[in-house]
Design an enzyme around this catalytic site. Structure first.
Site, PDB file in Angstrom:
ATOM      1  N   GLU A  50      55.350  34.689  37.079  1.00  0.00           N
ATOM      2  CA  GLU A  50      54.520  34.608  38.156  1.00  0.00           C
ATOM      3  C   GLU A  50      54.822  35.902  38.983  1.00  0.00           C
ATOM      4  O   GLU A  50      56.001  36.537  39.108  1.00  0.00           O
ATOM      5  CB  GLU A  50      54.905  33.449  39.068  1.00  0.00           C
ATOM      6  CG  GLU A  50      53.738  32.579  39.567  1.00  0.00           C
ATOM      7  CD  GLU A  50      52.743  32.245  38.400  1.00  0.00           C
ATOM      8  OE1 GLU A  50      51.701  33.162  38.221  1.00  0.00           O
ATOM      9  OE2 GLU A  50      52.848  31.085  37.840  1.00  0.00           O
ATOM     10  N   HIS A  51      53.770  36.461  39.707  1.00  0.00           N
ATOM     11  CA  HIS A  51      53.942  37.499  40.650  1.00  0.00           C
ATOM     12  C   HIS A  51      54.635  38.771  39.848  1.00  0.00           C
ATOM     13  O   HIS A  51      55.068  39.931  40.377  1.00  0.00           O
ATOM     14  CB  HIS A  51      54.655  37.458  41.781  1.00  0.00           C
ATOM     15  CG  HIS A  51      53.859  36.600  42.848  1.00  0.00           C
ATOM     16  ND1 HIS A  51      53.085  36.993  43.953  1.00  0.00           N
ATOM     17  CD2 HIS A  51      53.907  35.165  42.996  1.00  0.00           C
ATOM     18  CE1 HIS A  51      52.479  35.857  44.514  1.00  0.00           C
ATOM     19  NE2 HIS A  51      53.229  34.932  43.855  1.00  0.00           N
ATOM     20  N   THR A  52      54.360  38.778  38.345  1.00  0.00           N
ATOM     21  CA  THR A  52      54.717  40.199  37.589  1.00  0.00           C
ATOM     22  C   THR A  52      53.481  41.052  37.279  1.00  0.00           C
ATOM     23  O   THR A  52      53.682  42.043  36.876  1.00  0.00           O
ATOM     24  CB  THR A  52      55.443  39.383  36.323  1.00  0.00           C
ATOM     25  OG1 THR A  52      54.324  38.460  35.788  1.00  0.00           O
ATOM     26  CG2 THR A  52      56.879  38.576  36.594  1.00  0.00           C
ATOM     27  N   ASP A  53      52.342  40.541  37.336  1.00  0.00           N
ATOM     28  CA  ASP A  53      51.263  41.127  36.949  1.00  0.00           C
ATOM     29  C   ASP A  53      50.879  42.216  37.744  1.00  0.00           C
ATOM     30  O   ASP A  53      50.763  43.492  36.922  1.00  0.00           O
ATOM     31  CB  ASP A  53      49.956  40.211  36.920  1.00  0.00           C
ATOM     32  CG  ASP A  53      49.361  39.738  37.931  1.00  0.00           C
ATOM     33  OD1 ASP A  53      50.003  39.578  39.139  1.00  0.00           O
ATOM     34  OD2 ASP A  53      48.199  38.939  38.097  1.00  0.00           O
ATOM     35  N   ALA A 101      44.055  24.959  44.316  1.00  0.00           N
ATOM     36  CA  ALA A 101      45.174  24.628  43.639  1.00  0.00           C
ATOM     37  C   ALA A 101      46.106  25.261  42.611  1.00  0.00           C
ATOM     38  O   ALA A 101      46.611  24.872  41.842  1.00  0.00           O
ATOM     39  CB  ALA A 101      44.538  23.504  42.756  1.00  0.00           C
ATOM     40  N   GLY A 102      45.657  26.689  42.809  1.00  0.00           N
ATOM     41  CA  GLY A 102      46.464  27.657  42.143  1.00  0.00           C
ATOM     42  C   GLY A 102      45.946  27.784  40.580  1.00  0.00           C
ATOM     43  O   GLY A 102      46.657  28.346  39.775  1.00  0.00           O
ATOM     44  N   SER A 128      38.522  31.232  42.142  1.00  0.00           N
ATOM     45  CA  SER A 128      37.679  32.329  42.225  1.00  0.00           C
ATOM     46  C   SER A 128      37.474  33.339  41.080  1.00  0.00           C
ATOM     47  O   SER A 128      36.646  34.065  40.855  1.00  0.00           O
ATOM     48  CB  SER A 128      38.256  33.232  43.736  1.00  0.00           C
ATOM     49  OG  SER A 128      39.610  33.532  43.229  1.00  0.00           O
ATOM     50  N   GLU A 144      37.793  41.092  43.655  1.00  0.00           N
ATOM     51  CA  GLU A 144      38.637  40.488  44.798  1.00  0.00           C
ATOM     52  C   GLU A 144      39.628  41.316  45.748  1.00  0.00           C
ATOM     53  O   GLU A 144      39.563  41.054  46.779  1.00  0.00           O
ATOM     54  CB  GLU A 144      39.854  39.805  43.657  1.00  0.00           C
ATOM     55  CG  GLU A 144      40.686  38.865  44.415  1.00  0.00           C
ATOM     56  CD  GLU A 144      40.038  37.291  44.213  1.00  0.00           C
ATOM     57  OE1 GLU A 144      40.149  36.857  45.274  1.00  0.00           O
ATOM     58  OE2 GLU A 144      39.321  36.911  43.345  1.00  0.00           O
ATOM     59  N   ASP A 170      44.661  36.505  36.250  1.00  0.00           N
ATOM     60  CA  ASP A 170      43.563  35.212  36.209  1.00  0.00           C
ATOM     61  C   ASP A 170      42.219  35.646  35.587  1.00  0.00           C
ATOM     62  O   ASP A 170      41.856  34.848  34.912  1.00  0.00           O
ATOM     63  CB  ASP A 170      43.543  34.941  37.582  1.00  0.00           C
ATOM     64  CG  ASP A 170      44.513  34.458  38.463  1.00  0.00           C
ATOM     65  OD1 ASP A 170      45.664  34.441  37.770  1.00  0.00           O
ATOM     66  OD2 ASP A 170      44.523  34.519  39.618  1.00  0.00           O
TER      67      ASP A 170
HETATM   68  C1  GLA Z   1      47.228  34.843  42.013  1.00  0.00           C
HETATM   69  C2  GLA Z   1      46.748  36.362  41.833  1.00  0.00           C
HETATM   70  C3  GLA Z   1      47.616  36.595  40.110  1.00  0.00           C
HETATM   71  C4  GLA Z   1      48.890  36.592  40.352  1.00  0.00           C
HETATM   72  C5  GLA Z   1      49.409  35.178  40.751  1.00  0.00           C
HETATM   73  C6  GLA Z   1      50.858  35.015  40.786  1.00  0.00           C
HETATM   74  O1  GLA Z   1      47.114  33.896  40.814  1.00  0.00           O
HETATM   75  O2  GLA Z   1      45.501  36.180  41.697  1.00  0.00           O
HETATM   76  O3  GLA Z   1      47.126  37.952  40.039  1.00  0.00           O
HETATM   77  O4  GLA Z   1      49.442  37.696  40.820  1.00  0.00           O
HETATM   78  O5  GLA Z   1      48.973  34.691  41.864  1.00  0.00           O
HETATM   79  O6  GLA Z   1      51.582  35.188  39.601  1.00  0.00           O
END
Ligand code: GLA
Length: 381
Positions: free
Chosen positions: A32-35, A120-121, A125, A157, A169
């Site tokens: 997560e938050h690595t992309d 909801a994660g 979008s 985005e 995503d």
């Molecule tokens: C959101 C962003 C993704 C990613 C996640 C965290 O979903 O759209 O690009 O950074 O948060 O992993």
């Protein structure tokens, strides 16, 4: 989703001949938050998706209708024609980003609808951007590849929504494959499908049903922290372009040159990139106990170091621990949304029931529960 309704609405508003397209939301097992730091992610497309019916209309305008909001929007395709409606900006942005890449998109009619829960994660979008991108690419034979469609969604985005997101995503939505996760290197966009069939386990999402405000500005701030740390490290190690390239030792060297907050953010990301690699090794051995342990570590880091959790998500994570769930963590950007839980099949019912009751007692909200089913990415129906 009942696709009859969206087709019927299109026909009523714009006549016959529209084609139906779908692009899914996603889960992410870990990473997560690595992309946006050039690291790895492990997402999969799911059975909840955004749909659109599209047909060229022979003008230079778009006529759009959002079925779930019962709202229409009409706009031109030039940069100055940005629509007012939030949802229509996604459609407009995709067109603009295609034009920036040298393709000409004529006018069209479109109806959109979907069943990816918002906030909801699960990336509603990105699913919308990917559905629209895939549809226009197909209708007007624009020749973009699926990874290109993913970057078009990501740029939409950035430039038309204002979230400086990574590629995960949109990539998952465009490239998903039934029964597989995608191990994606977000720097090179090289990827590998990892079949995911954890015998004896099930993935369950618990939706806190809270979505905190300012999530997008908090998200962008996290990204800026990471960039500042890279800048500090690159003074000594010019080869470091992204946190992906940094080691814990390099981070230590700049500890006194960056803020305590930026340090914590980078500490999380560097650890998370390694955790993903460790998780992939564990998956190869069907070692789900280790996978679960890594998921809990990710939650801890997202909560304490990256600070993108919230009391509701932490509560559900504690509930998972209490009921012997193998792995659990906040999924996606954070600040609300879902936890993703790796649960032994014989524990699913008790966990879901007990955690839901406890959550409702604590916060006065019934959490929503979803089983994860991994499906194909964008396609025409
Ligand atoms: C959101 C962003 C993704 C990613 C996640 C965290 O979903 O759209 O690009 O950074 O948060 O992993």
């Amino acid at each position: 989703m009942n696709t009859f309704e969206i087709k019927e609405k299109f026909q009523k508003l714009y006549g016959n001949g529209g084609i139906l397209y779908v692009s899914p939301g996603r889960i992410n097992l870990i990473g997560e938050h690595t992309d946006y730091n050039g690291g790895f992610v492990l997402p999969g497309a799911i059975d909840k998706a955004m749909y659109c019916v599209v047909k060229p209309n022979g003008t230079d305008k778009v006529r759009a209708f959002a079925l779930d909001l019962n709202e229409s929007s009409e706009f031109g395709l030039n940069e100055a024609d940005k629509p007012q409606e939030g949802w229509a900006k996604y459609i407009f942005g995709v067109v603009r980003e295609m034009e920036k890449r040298g393709k000409s998109v004529p006018g069209f009619d479109i109806v959109i609808s979907g069943d990816v829960p918002l906030g909801a994660g699960m990336s509603s979008s990105a699913a919308l951007e990917s559905a629209v991108g895939f549809a226009l690419n197909d209708q007007f034979k624009l020749g973009f590849t699926r990874p290109e469609l993913a970057t078009i969604g990501q740029s939409t985005e950035h430039n038309y929504v204002g979230v400086k997101c990574g590629i995960m995503d949109q990539f998952a939505s465009c490239m998903g494959k039934e029964g597989s996760l995608i191990r994606l290197d977000c720097r090179s966009l090289e990827y590998e499908y990892v079949p995911f069939d954890p015998k004896g386990y099930q993935l369950v999402l618990l939706n806190t049903c809270v979505a905190h405000e300012l999530a997008s500005s908090a998200y962008n701030k996290r990204r800026e922290s990471c960039e500042r740390v890279v800048e500090a490290i690159a003074k000594r190690h010019p080869e470091v372009k992204l946190l992906r390239d940094a080691t814990p030792a390099m981070l230590e060297e700049v500890k006194n040159e960056v803020s305590a907050e930026d340090y914590m953010r980078a500490e999380f990301v560097i650890g998370e990139i390694q955790r993903l690699l460790d998780t992939c090794e564990a998956l190869k051995k069907d070692d789900y106990e280790t996978v679960g342990k890594k998921m809990y570590e990710t939650h801890e880091g997202l909560s304490k170091l990256y600070e993108v959790s919230c009391p509701e998500l932490d509560f559900l994570n504690d509930q998972a621990k209490k009921h012997g769930v193998t792995g659990s963590r906040v999924m996606g950007g954070g600040f609300g949304g879902c936890t993703i839980n790796l649960v032994k099949k014989d524990k699913v019912d008790t966990f879901v029931q007990s955690a839901s009751e406890a959550y409702e007692k604590e916060f006065g909200i019934k959490p929503k529960v979803y089983d994860v089913i991994i499906k194909d990415g964008a396609r025409a129906l």
